[in-house]
Design an enzyme around this catalytic site. Structure first.
Site, short mmCIF file in Angstrom:
data_model
loop_
_atom_site.label_atom_id
_atom_site.label_comp_id
_atom_site.label_asym_id
_atom_site.label_seq_id
_atom_site.Cartn_x
_atom_site.Cartn_y
_atom_site.Cartn_z
N PHE A 197 40.28 44.53 52.79
CA PHE A 197 39.45 44.07 51.55
C PHE A 197 39.06 42.48 51.62
CE2 PHE A 197 43.09 46.77 50.57
CZ PHE A 197 42.58 47.89 49.78
N GLY A 242 52.04 49.96 51.08
CA GLY A 242 51.09 49.72 50.32
C GLY A 242 51.55 48.61 49.29
N SER A 263 58.51 41.53 53.43
CA SER A 263 58.40 40.07 53.66
C SER A 263 59.77 39.47 53.45
CB SER A 263 57.42 39.36 52.75
OG SER A 263 57.43 38.06 52.64
N ASP A 280 48.70 36.89 52.49
CA ASP A 280 47.88 37.91 51.85
C ASP A 280 48.37 39.12 51.60
OD1 ASP A 280 45.40 38.90 51.09
OD2 ASP A 280 44.78 39.33 53.04
N HIS A 330 50.06 41.23 45.26
CA HIS A 330 49.49 40.34 44.44
C HIS A 330 50.40 40.19 42.87
CE1 HIS A 330 46.72 39.42 47.39
NE2 HIS A 330 45.58 39.71 46.43
N HIS A 357 44.95 33.64 50.54
CA HIS A 357 43.93 34.44 50.25
C HIS A 357 43.80 34.88 48.99
CE1 HIS A 357 41.09 37.70 50.99
NE2 HIS A 357 40.65 36.78 50.93
#
Length: 218
Positions: free
Chosen positions: A24, A83, A132, A149, A152, A177
């Site tokens: 993206f 994902g 993470s 990145d 979100h 980002h």
């Protein structure tokens, strides 16, 4: 330290690989990312390591890896490969071709490996298959930059910032980002951690290109 101080560009063969990889990141922002990575990995006090949080299929990793290879450096890219929220069934960016039939869940790990193979970066890019937060618990050394990145949601973005910003060496960079000051342009969590980094007094903004922000550690 404007991005234009580095004139490095991605070779055509690797650009083709990146263009053919699901992802993206706009090409102009990816080119800026490449120049920034080249800049920080080439500095005299470089430690030769950059970290990416949020691999997906490896589109942006090709740009980072190419910059690292030029300086005999390494990129560690961290992802659980299941994902983010927007990639799940029923969401806008769900890709059924990336679903693991056995688990019934998204699995982008194999597609990432294909990307690194095609880009000839398997000895430069280290894929860390883990959330993470878990990867941050075992990390233990300074890096030249951290590129955030990942997911979100506010929780995901906060975890990425809390777990990884601390490892940026003095003079190194925190790259974020999808930073959109206007809520009408995109989600707020990346902007919120960008503001936290500035408000902490540990980072100063050095440059911006589109939604990519470059913050340098004092």
């Amino acid at each position: 330290m404007p991005l234009s101080t580095s004139s490095s560009t991605l070779p055509d063969d690797r650009r083709t690989v990146a263009d053919n990889t699901p992802g993206f990141m706009p090409a102009d922002e990816a080119d800026a990312l490449h120049r920034v990575a080249d800049r920080f990995l080439s500095e005299p006090d470089s430690v030769g390591i950059g970290v990416e949080i949020g691999t997906y299929c490896g589109k942006s990793t090709v740009y980072l890896g190419d910059a690292a290879q030029r300086h005999d450096a390494l990129i560690v890219t961290v992802d659980h490969h299941r994902g983010s929220e927007e990639h799940q069934p029923g969401w806008e960016y769900h890709d059924t071709t990336l679903v693991d039939a056995h688990a019934g869940l998204l699995d982008t790990a194999a597609r990432f490996r294909r990307t690194m193979f095609d880009a000839r970066l398997e000895h430069t890019v280290l894929g860390l298959l883990a959330p993470s937060t878990a990867a941050a618990r075992v990390w233990g050394r300074a890096v030249d930059f951290v590129f955030i990145d990942g997911g979100h949601s506010m929780e995901a973005a906060q975890n990425d910032y809390d777990g990884w910003a601390t490892w940026v060496r003095p003079g190194g960079a925190l790259l974020i980002h999808d930073v959109f000051p206007d809520p009408a342009d995109g989600g707020r969590p990346p902007y919120e951690i960008y503001r936290q980094a500035l408000d902490s007094g540990q980072f100063t903004e050095a440059d911006a290109h589109g939604s990519l922000r470059v913050l340098v550690r004092r």
